[in-house]
Each structure stands twice: as structure tokens, then as C-alpha cells.
Motif scaffolding. Structure first.
Motif, PDB file in Angstrom:
ATOM      1  N   PRO A 165     -38.331 -16.901  16.948  1.00 19.94           N
ATOM      2  CA  PRO A 165     -37.774 -16.138  18.069  1.00 19.94           C
ATOM      3  C   PRO A 165     -37.152 -17.018  19.131  1.00 19.94           C
ATOM      4  N   CYS A 166     -37.522 -18.294  19.149  1.00 17.15           N
ATOM      5  CA  CYS A 166     -36.994 -19.226  20.122  1.00 17.15           C
ATOM      6  C   CYS A 166     -35.482 -19.389  19.992  1.00 17.15           C
ATOM      7  N   LEU A 167     -34.968 -19.186  18.768  1.00 14.81           N
ATOM      8  CA  LEU A 167     -33.540 -19.361  18.509  1.00 14.81           C
ATOM      9  C   LEU A 167     -32.756 -18.056  18.603  1.00 14.81           C
ATOM     10  N   PHE A 168     -33.447 -16.931  18.646  1.00 14.93           N
ATOM     11  CA  PHE A 168     -32.777 -15.639  18.598  1.00 14.93           C
ATOM     12  C   PHE A 168     -31.780 -15.406  19.750  1.00 14.93           C
ATOM     13  N   PRO A 169     -31.977 -15.998  20.944  1.00 16.74           N
ATOM     14  CA  PRO A 169     -30.987 -15.778  22.008  1.00 16.74           C
ATOM     15  C   PRO A 169     -29.576 -16.221  21.650  1.00 16.74           C
ATOM     16  N   PHE A 170     -29.432 -17.129  20.648  1.00 22.80           N
ATOM     17  CA  PHE A 170     -28.101 -17.570  20.248  1.00 22.80           C
ATOM     18  C   PHE A 170     -27.419 -16.582  19.303  1.00 22.80           C
TER      19      PHE A 170
ATOM     20  N   GLU B 133     -31.493  -5.765  16.920  1.00 25.13           N
ATOM     21  CA  GLU B 133     -32.506  -6.263  15.997  1.00 25.13           C
ATOM     22  C   GLU B 133     -33.069  -7.599  16.478  1.00 25.13           C
ATOM     23  N   ALA B 134     -32.186  -8.473  16.957  1.00 25.21           N
ATOM     24  CA  ALA B 134     -32.632  -9.771  17.466  1.00 25.21           C
ATOM     25  C   ALA B 134     -33.518  -9.593  18.691  1.00 25.21           C
ATOM     26  N   GLU B 135     -33.143  -8.648  19.545  1.00 23.33           N
ATOM     27  CA  GLU B 135     -33.952  -8.386  20.742  1.00 23.33           C
ATOM     28  C   GLU B 135     -35.352  -7.898  20.356  1.00 23.33           C
ATOM     29  N   ARG B 136     -35.421  -6.943  19.434  1.00 28.58           N
ATOM     30  CA  ARG B 136     -36.723  -6.412  19.018  1.00 28.58           C
ATOM     31  C   ARG B 136     -37.573  -7.487  18.361  1.00 28.58           C
ATOM     32  N   ALA B 137     -36.926  -8.323  17.522  1.00 25.94           N
ATOM     33  CA  ALA B 137     -37.665  -9.384  16.841  1.00 25.94           C
ATOM     34  C   ALA B 137     -38.229 -10.381  17.833  1.00 25.94           C
ATOM     35  N   LEU B 138     -37.458 -10.675  18.864  1.00 27.89           N
ATOM     36  CA  LEU B 138     -37.937 -11.603  19.894  1.00 27.89           C
ATOM     37  C   LEU B 138     -39.144 -11.009  20.627  1.00 27.89           C
ATOM     38  N   ILE B 139     -39.021  -9.746  21.004  1.00 29.50           N
ATOM     39  CA  ILE B 139     -40.108  -9.074  21.720  1.00 29.50           C
ATOM     40  C   ILE B 139     -41.368  -8.991  20.859  1.00 29.50           C
TER      41      ILE B 139
END
Length: 304
Positions: free
Chosen positions: A138-143, A156-162
Motif C-alpha cells: 500500500p505504500c506505493l499505491f499513491p503513485f 480500487e487503489a484507494e480501498r486497497a490502501l485503506i
């Protein structure tokens, strides 16, 4: 440092090693951001000089320059930073550019006479967002929003990070970084993220950047416009329920009303008038700044 560079700084403060491994293919056992010299009119500083140690014990510097857009003089600037850190530390340098937006002018080599200089360019727009999400980090998902398919995979990236991180300032920082970076590809994405996660993001030390970029204010304006639109629809529905199809001229005038208080007054009128002609007369008599709606009992509305 611009807001996008600062967003990357926030993200890398939590996932520096993961970024070095994923974007540069390095095996890292230890990394440390070196102290940055004070920037002056004649001495500029690089974004991220990172001292890296590999499993084999090799020690060198990754000179990571963050660019929201490609600039023609970037190779020479990078060379300037490179030479300075080699002289300062005596270590070899791996120069790299993290490019946040696509460009057709990208080069990875600079030549001029006897001068030849090579460096790495990490173009996020050329990378697949789906492959990034497959890492499960999740550390890389903001990119992800800046990559191929990233806009479609944003939610999807937002939910996975959360789902992958516990509540706390780390998660808040990464969401804030994600909001800022997504602003490079869409002004709607940061506002969408804010509307859902604002309470979490306010815990981030980087939240002030959100305000500076105007996304927070934009979200408020968007919500206000949404409420106005909903209010106008309620007025039209009330008229249609009582009198049948609403004439186009009434609809057109109604769309110009920009005050919630005026909309509320119009809804009351729509429920009380005897016919559409009476409503039209009251509507067309409205004058700015309050639209001065004369109510059926002779009163007047007041301005917001």
C-alpha cells in the motif's frame, strides 16, 4: 519545493526502500536521506540524495530528482548535483529522474562535445497501475493514478490502501500524497478522495498542502453546487406533480438561481401557487441580489 514534489517527499518518508526496489530494481538493506545543503542563488540542491547499502555491502548514492514535467535543462542540473555529491562523499552516484507526467522530450543521455552523461528516467505514465497494485504494498499505491489505467483503478487503489493499513498518521499521509499526485491527471480525483476520506486526511502533517492547492475549497464548492442542483430538481418535481409538464422557460430561469435560500423559497411557492402562470410571474419578478421573491403573503426573502 512544489506541492507535487512535496507529496512525493511525504510518500517516500514512509516507503523509501519499497520505491527504490520497485522503481529502480535495487536490493536495499539500508537507506538514508542525506542532509540537504542550503539552496542559494548559485547553488541549487537536488530533491532526494539517498545513501544506499545493498546486501553485498555496496555503498552508493541514489540521486532521485522528482519532476512533475520534463524540462530541457534537467540533464545538466542532474549532472551538477551528481558531481557535487561525488566530491562531497567520495561515493559513486546513481542519478535518476522520477517523472510524474508523460513527455515526448524525455532523454536518458546527454552529450555535448566530449561530455557524455547517462541517467535513469522513471516515467510513471509508461508503467502499469495494475502491476503496481499486484505488489500488495500500500505504500506505493499513491503513485497508481499517474500510471497507465490509474484513473480507472483509482477507487480500487484507494480501498486497497485503506484496507491494508491501520488507522494513524502513516495512512493519512499516504492518502494525502495520493490526493495531491492525482491532481496532475484530474482535478476531480482529489475532490472525490477528500469527500470520502477528509476526516482521515486531516490527521496528516501534509494536509495544509491540500488547502494550498484549493482541493478542499473545490470540494466544498462542488457539494454546494450539488445541493443547488438537487434543490432545483425538487422545485421542478413539485410543479410537475401539481400541474403537469413544466414549461421550458420556467426551467431555464430556475437554473440561474444560485442561492440555497432562494431555492427554498421557490419550493414553498411551488407548493402554494394556484397555477404555473402564477409561479412564472413570481419567478420572473425576482431581481438580484436576493432575487427578491415576493411571497404569497406579501413578505420578501432576505439575502444570504
Amino acid at each position: 519545493m512544489g506541492s507535487y514534489d512535496a507529496a512525493v517527499k511525504v510518500i517516500l518518508s514512509h516507503c523509501r526502500q519499497a520505491a527504490l526496489e520497485y522503481f529502480l530494481g535495487l536490493e536495499v538493506v539500508e537507506s538514508e536521506v542525506m542532509e540537504l545543503p542550503q539552496e542559494t542563488a548559485t547553488l541549487r540542491r537536488s530533491d532526494f540524495p539517498i545513501r544506499v547499502r545493498t546486501p553485498e555491502g555496496r555503498l552508493f548514492i541514489v540521486l532521485l530528482e522528482v519532476q512533475s514535467r520534463w524540462e530541457h535543462d534537467l540533464p545538466l542540473r542532474l549532472l551538477e548535483y551528481d558531481a557535487r555529491y561525488r566530491l562531497k562523499t567520495g561515493l559513486s552516484v546513481l542519478p535518476a529522474v522520477l517523472l510524474l507526467t508523460p513527455s515526448g522530450a524525455v532523454v536518458e543521455r546527454f552529450e555535448d562535445g566530449g561530455l557524455k552523461y547517462a541517467f535513469r528516467v522513471i516515467s510513471l505514465a509508461a508503467m502499469e497501475a495494475r502491476e503496481l497494485l499486484k505488489t500488495g504494498n500500500p505504500c506505493l499505491f499513491p503513485f497508481a493514478p499517474l500510471m497507465k489505467g490509474g484513473v480507472e483503478l483509482f477507487d480500487e487503489a484507494e480501498r486497497a490502501l485503506i484496507d491494508s493499513m491501520p488507522a494513524g498518521p502513516d495512512r493519512a499521509d499516504l492518502l494525502t500524497g495520493m490526493a495531491l499526485l492525482s491532481g496532475l491527471v484530474s482535478k476531480e480525483l482529489p475532490q472525490r478522495l477528500l469527500s470520502r476520506r477528509r476526516d482521515i486526511m486531516m490527521e496528516s502533517v501534509a494536509y495544509e498542502m491540500i488547502k494550498k492547492e484549493g482541493y478542499d475549497e473545490g470540494m466544498k464548492q462542488g457539494l454546494q453546487q450539488g445541493m443547488l442542483t438537487e434543490g432545483r430538481e425538487m422545485v421542478l418535481e413539485a410543479l410537475a406533480e401539481r400541474f403537469g409538464p413544466v414549461p421550458r422557460d420556467i426551467e431555464e430561469v430556475l437554473t440561474t438561481v444560485e442561492s440555497r435560500r432562494q431555492i427554498k423559497e421557490l419550493l414553498r411557492l411551488a407548493l402554494r401557487v394556484q397555477n404555473l402562470d402564477e409561479f412564472r410571474k413570481l419567478l420572473t419578478q425576482a431581481q438580484p441580489p436576493c432575487s427578491v421573491f415576493r411571497t404569497l403573503d406579501g413578505g420578501f426573502c432576505s439575502e444570504l
